[in-house]
Design a protein around this motif. Structure first.
Motif, PDB file in Angstrom:
ATOM      1  N   GLU A 330     -43.007  25.743  -8.660  1.00 42.93           N
ATOM      2  CA  GLU A 330     -43.912  24.303  -9.094  1.00 42.93           C
ATOM      3  C   GLU A 330     -43.238  24.289 -10.448  1.00 42.93           C
ATOM      4  N   LEU A 331     -42.995  25.468 -11.430  1.00 45.13           N
ATOM      5  CA  LEU A 331     -42.857  25.172 -12.725  1.00 45.13           C
ATOM      6  C   LEU A 331     -41.453  24.882 -12.919  1.00 45.13           C
ATOM      7  N   HIS A 332     -40.418  25.058 -12.155  1.00 48.70           N
ATOM      8  CA  HIS A 332     -39.259  24.482 -12.146  1.00 48.70           C
ATOM      9  C   HIS A 332     -39.084  23.157 -11.950  1.00 48.70           C
ATOM     10  N   ILE A 333     -39.756  22.604 -11.030  1.00 49.66           N
ATOM     11  CA  ILE A 333     -40.105  21.175 -10.681  1.00 49.66           C
ATOM     12  C   ILE A 333     -40.831  20.573 -11.764  1.00 49.66           C
ATOM     13  N   ALA A 334     -41.658  21.141 -12.422  1.00 49.48           N
ATOM     14  CA  ALA A 334     -42.648  20.364 -13.412  1.00 49.48           C
ATOM     15  C   ALA A 334     -41.662  20.242 -14.737  1.00 49.48           C
ATOM     16  N   ARG A 335     -40.799  21.185 -14.892  1.00 49.91           N
ATOM     17  CA  ARG A 335     -39.879  21.099 -16.091  1.00 49.91           C
ATOM     18  C   ARG A 335     -38.933  19.998 -15.996  1.00 49.91           C
ATOM     19  N   LEU A 336     -38.459  19.722 -14.771  1.00 49.34           N
ATOM     20  CA  LEU A 336     -37.584  18.679 -14.608  1.00 49.34           C
ATOM     21  C   LEU A 336     -38.136  17.598 -14.325  1.00 49.34           C
ATOM     22  N   ALA A 337     -39.494  17.187 -13.975  1.00 50.53           N
ATOM     23  CA  ALA A 337     -40.189  16.100 -13.987  1.00 50.53           C
ATOM     24  C   ALA A 337     -40.711  15.818 -15.315  1.00 50.53           C
ATOM     25  N   ALA A 338     -40.983  16.797 -16.288  1.00 48.50           N
ATOM     26  CA  ALA A 338     -41.094  16.573 -17.905  1.00 48.50           C
ATOM     27  C   ALA A 338     -40.079  16.019 -18.518  1.00 48.50           C
ATOM     28  N   ALA A 339     -38.786  16.343 -18.134  1.00 51.10           N
ATOM     29  CA  ALA A 339     -37.518  15.914 -18.732  1.00 51.10           C
ATOM     30  C   ALA A 339     -37.316  14.359 -18.160  1.00 51.10           C
ATOM     31  N   GLY A 340     -38.168  13.947 -17.204  1.00 49.59           N
ATOM     32  CA  GLY A 340     -37.734  12.541 -17.158  1.00 49.59           C
ATOM     33  C   GLY A 340     -37.022  12.264 -15.329  1.00 49.59           C
ATOM     34  N   LEU A 341     -36.899  13.299 -14.829  1.00 48.74           N
ATOM     35  CA  LEU A 341     -36.521  13.100 -13.474  1.00 48.74           C
ATOM     36  C   LEU A 341     -37.474  12.663 -12.540  1.00 48.74           C
ATOM     37  N   ASN A 343     -38.956  12.270  -8.663  1.00 49.51           N
ATOM     38  CA  ASN A 343     -39.012  12.985  -7.475  1.00 49.51           C
ATOM     39  C   ASN A 343     -37.459  13.113  -6.456  1.00 49.51           C
ATOM     40  N   ARG A 344     -36.932  11.885  -6.567  1.00 44.63           N
ATOM     41  CA  ARG A 344     -35.744  11.809  -5.809  1.00 44.63           C
ATOM     42  C   ARG A 344     -34.628  12.654  -6.424  1.00 44.63           C
ATOM     43  N   GLU A 345     -34.648  12.635  -7.569  1.00 46.09           N
ATOM     44  CA  GLU A 345     -33.473  12.963  -8.487  1.00 46.09           C
ATOM     45  C   GLU A 345     -33.812  14.567  -8.624  1.00 46.09           C
ATOM     46  N   ILE A 346     -34.948  15.016  -8.617  1.00 46.06           N
ATOM     47  CA  ILE A 346     -35.421  16.404  -8.545  1.00 46.06           C
ATOM     48  C   ILE A 346     -34.866  17.070  -7.119  1.00 46.06           C
ATOM     49  N   ALA A 347     -35.454  16.578  -6.199  1.00 47.94           N
ATOM     50  CA  ALA A 347     -34.849  16.840  -4.719  1.00 47.94           C
ATOM     51  C   ALA A 347     -33.396  16.969  -4.565  1.00 47.94           C
ATOM     52  N   GLN A 348     -32.559  15.842  -5.031  1.00 50.47           N
ATOM     53  CA  GLN A 348     -31.008  16.203  -5.011  1.00 50.47           C
ATOM     54  C   GLN A 348     -30.765  17.282  -5.713  1.00 50.47           C
ATOM     55  N   GLN A 349     -30.986  17.626  -7.158  1.00 49.89           N
ATOM     56  CA  GLN A 349     -30.668  18.636  -7.796  1.00 49.89           C
ATOM     57  C   GLN A 349     -31.062  20.117  -7.314  1.00 49.89           C
ATOM     58  N   TYR A 351     -31.739  20.621  -4.152  1.00 46.76           N
ATOM     59  CA  TYR A 351     -31.359  20.734  -2.741  1.00 46.76           C
ATOM     60  C   TYR A 351     -32.789  20.834  -1.872  1.00 46.76           C
ATOM     61  N   LEU A 352     -33.792  20.200  -2.129  1.00 44.79           N
ATOM     62  CA  LEU A 352     -35.085  20.137  -1.623  1.00 44.79           C
ATOM     63  C   LEU A 352     -35.379  18.650  -1.000  1.00 44.79           C
ATOM     64  N   SER A 353     -36.634  18.934  -0.094  1.00 46.33           N
ATOM     65  CA  SER A 353     -36.894  17.409   0.181  1.00 46.33           C
ATOM     66  C   SER A 353     -37.551  16.775  -0.530  1.00 46.33           C
ATOM     67  N   HIS A 354     -37.541  15.506  -0.599  1.00 52.22           N
ATOM     68  CA  HIS A 354     -38.662  14.487  -1.603  1.00 52.22           C
ATOM     69  C   HIS A 354     -39.978  14.925  -1.412  1.00 52.22           C
ATOM     70  N   ARG A 355     -40.261  15.117   0.032  1.00 56.17           N
ATOM     71  CA  ARG A 355     -41.693  15.384   0.296  1.00 56.17           C
ATOM     72  C   ARG A 355     -42.222  16.723  -0.355  1.00 56.17           C
ATOM     73  N   THR A 356     -41.223  17.831  -0.273  1.00 54.28           N
ATOM     74  CA  THR A 356     -41.455  19.033  -1.014  1.00 54.28           C
ATOM     75  C   THR A 356     -41.800  19.003  -2.450  1.00 54.28           C
ATOM     76  N   VAL A 357     -40.943  18.050  -3.284  1.00 52.17           N
ATOM     77  CA  VAL A 357     -41.169  18.151  -4.626  1.00 52.17           C
ATOM     78  C   VAL A 357     -42.573  17.470  -5.036  1.00 52.17           C
ATOM     79  N   SER A 358     -42.784  16.313  -4.017  1.00 52.41           N
ATOM     80  CA  SER A 358     -44.170  15.845  -4.286  1.00 52.41           C
ATOM     81  C   SER A 358     -45.397  16.674  -4.142  1.00 52.41           C
ATOM     82  N   THR A 359     -45.110  17.717  -3.051  1.00 53.80           N
ATOM     83  CA  THR A 359     -46.234  18.656  -2.928  1.00 53.80           C
ATOM     84  C   THR A 359     -46.366  19.689  -4.009  1.00 53.80           C
ATOM     85  N   HIS A 360     -45.342  20.248  -4.483  1.00 54.66           N
ATOM     86  CA  HIS A 360     -45.072  21.028  -5.410  1.00 54.66           C
ATOM     87  C   HIS A 360     -45.918  20.617  -6.922  1.00 54.66           C
ATOM     88  N   LEU A 361     -45.542  19.235  -7.063  1.00 51.87           N
ATOM     89  CA  LEU A 361     -46.163  18.173  -8.414  1.00 51.87           C
ATOM     90  C   LEU A 361     -47.677  18.445  -8.128  1.00 51.87           C
TER      91      LEU A 361
END
Length: 386
Positions: A330-341, A343-349, A351-361
Motif C-alpha cells: 500500500e505504501l509503495h503504491i501510495a508513494r507512486l500515486a503521490a508522485a502523480g502516476l 493507476n494504470r502507470e503504477i500497475a505497469q511499473q 507489474y500488477l493489475s490495474h484493479r489491484t492498484v485501485s484496491t490498495h489505494l
C-alpha cells in the motif's frame, strides 16, 4: 576492477565513479556502475546509478536484471538510512525473484527482509524469513547469500539483547572455511561484531578481526569499512582510550550514514551511563532515540529509551506516523500515486493489475485519514520521496 580487486582497486574505482558524467548510459551499464560502488563499500554512490538503472529496466521489462538492481539498491537504502524504502524495494525484489525463478536472488531478498524485521523488533518474523531464505537457497553453498542471512540473524539477536547468539552468527563471516565466510561482506558487519563481542564477554576475537581489517582499511578508502572500524575501535577500547575514540568516530563525516551515527550515539551514551556519568549520558541517548524514531528502527529506539530510563529520564512512547499503518505494498503504491502516476502507470511499473492498484489505494485512504488522491503527498510527508 571492483569485483576482481575491491581492496586493491577501491580508491581508483571510487575516483572513477565520482567522475562519471551525467550523460545517458545503457541501463545495464548503469546497474554495473552501482554494483561496482557497492562492492567497494561506497554505498553512498550507489543511489544515482541504481535509480536510473531501475527506471530504465522497468520500462524495458527486463525483470531478471531489474531484480538484481533492486537487490543492490536495498543495501544502499539500509546502510544509508532509508529503511522504509528498503522494505518496499526488498519485498518487490523477493516477489520478482520468485516469479522469475531466481532462487539465489530470492534467498538474498528474504535475508534482507529478515534483517529489516529484526530492526523493527519483529524477532520471530525475522528468524522465520531467514529460515525461509535458507530453504529457498537449498544445498547450494553461495557464500555471499549465506553471509547475508547470518548477518541478518546476528543483527536480529543483537537487537533482542542475545549477545552470545549474535556473536556466533556474525563470527561465521570471519571464520575461514565456514560457508558464511566472506572477505568483503565481513567488512560491513565489524561494528555489529564488536558490540556483540563486548556484550558476550568475548572482546579478544573481535579485536583480532579489527586488527585484520585495519590492514585492509590501510589499502582502501571504502567508506562503510572505515565507518564500521571507528565504531568498533571505540566499543572495544579500554576506559583510558574509549572517550577519545568515541569523539573521533562522532567527529567524522556521517552525513551519508545516519544509522551508523545513531548507533554510535547509543553506544557512547551506554558507555557513559555505565561509568556513572549520568548527566553526560543523557544527551547522546536522547539524540540516538530521536534519530532511531525518525528512521523507524523500533528495536534500537526502544533500547535508547531503556537506557534513558536507567539514566533517570523517561521518554514518551514513539507515535507511529500514519504512513506506517499501511502495508508495504500500500505504501509503495501510495508513494507512486503521490508522485502523480495514474493507476494504470503504477500497475505497469510494478507489474500488477490495474484493479489491484485501485484496491490498495482504496484501503490506504482511510488509514491515512484522507478522502482524495490530492491529499496523498501531505499525508505521506517525507516518506513520499523515491
Amino acid at each position: 576492477m571492483a569485483t576482481a580487486g575491491a581492496v586493491e582497486h577501491g580508491a581508483e574505482v571510487i575516483e572513477r565513479l565520482t567522475r562519471v558524467s551525467g550523460g545517458r548510459l545503457d541501463a545495464e551499464v548503469t546497474r554495473l556502475l552501482g554494483v561496482a560502488a557497492s562492492t567497494v563499500g561506497a554505498f553512498d554512490l550507489v543511489g544515482d546509478f541504481m535509480e536510473s538503472a531501475i527506471a530504465d529496466l522497468r520500462t524495458q521489462g527486463r525483470l531478471g536484471l531489474l531484480t538484481r538492481a533492486l537487490s543492490t539498491q536495498v543495501w544502499r537504502q539500509i546502510f544509508c538510512g532509508d529503511w522504509a524504502g528498503a522494505l518496499l524495494v526488498a519485498e518487490e525484489a523477493e516477489r520478482l525473484a520468485r516469479e522469475t525463478g531466481q532462487p539465489r536472488r530470492q534467498a538474498s531478498a528474504l535475508g534482507m527482509l529478515a534483517l529489516l524485521a529484526g530492526l523493527r523488533g519483529e524477532e520471530e518474523r525475522g528468524l522465520a524469513l531467514a529460515a525461509e531464505g535458507e530453504r529457498v537457497l537449498g544445498t547450494v553453498a553461495i557464500s555471499s547469500v549465506v553471509a547475508l542471512i547470518e548477518h541478518a540473524r546476528g543483527v536480529i539477536a543483537l537487537c533482542a539483547g542475545r549477545h552470545d547468539d549474535a556473536f556466533g552468527h556474525l563470527w561465521r563471516l570471519f571464520e575461514p572455511g565456514d560457508a558464511a565466510h566472506h572477505k568483503i561482506w565481513r567488512q560491513w558487519v565489524i561494528g555489529e561484531l564488536a558490540e556483540a563481542a563486548v556484550g558476550a564477554g568475548r572482546p579478544e576475537p573481535a579485536r583480532r578481526a579489527v586488527a585484520e581489517l585495519e590492514r585492509v582499511a590501510a589499502r582502501t578508502p571504502a567508506p562503510l569499512l572505515h565507518v564500521g572500524l571507528r565504531h568498533a575501535r571505540a566499543v572495544l577500547a579500554d576506559d583510558a582510550g574509549a572517550e577519545a575514540l568515541y569523539q573521533d568516530a562522532l567527529g567524522a563525516d556521517l552525513s551519508h550514514w545516519p544509522t551508523a551515527r545513531a548507533r554510535l550515539l547509543l553506544a557512547h551514551g551506554m558507555w557513559l551511563r555505565r561509568r556513572r556519568r549520568i548527566q553526560e549520558a543523557r544527551l547522546p541517548l536522547r539524540a540516538a532515540r530521536d534519530a532511531f524514531d525518525v528512521l523507524g528502527l523500533l528495536a534500537w529506539g526502544e533500547k535508547a529509551r531503556q537506557e534513558l530510563r536507567a539514566a533517570g529520564e523517561t521518554s514518551e512512547l514513539r507515535v507511529a506516523p500514519a504512513a506506517e499503518l499501511l502495508t508495504s505494498q500500500e505504501l509503495h503504491i501510495a508513494r507512486l500515486a503521490a508522485a502523480g502516476l495514474s493507476n494504470r502507470e503504477i500497475a505497469q511499473q510494478l507489474y500488477l493489475s490495474h484493479r489491484t492498484v485501485s484496491t490498495h489505494l482504496y484501503r490506504a485512504f482511510p488509514k491515512l485519514g484522507i478522502t482524495s488522491r490530492g491529499q496523498l503527498r501531505d499525508a505521506l510527508g517525507n516518506t513520499s520521496r523515491d
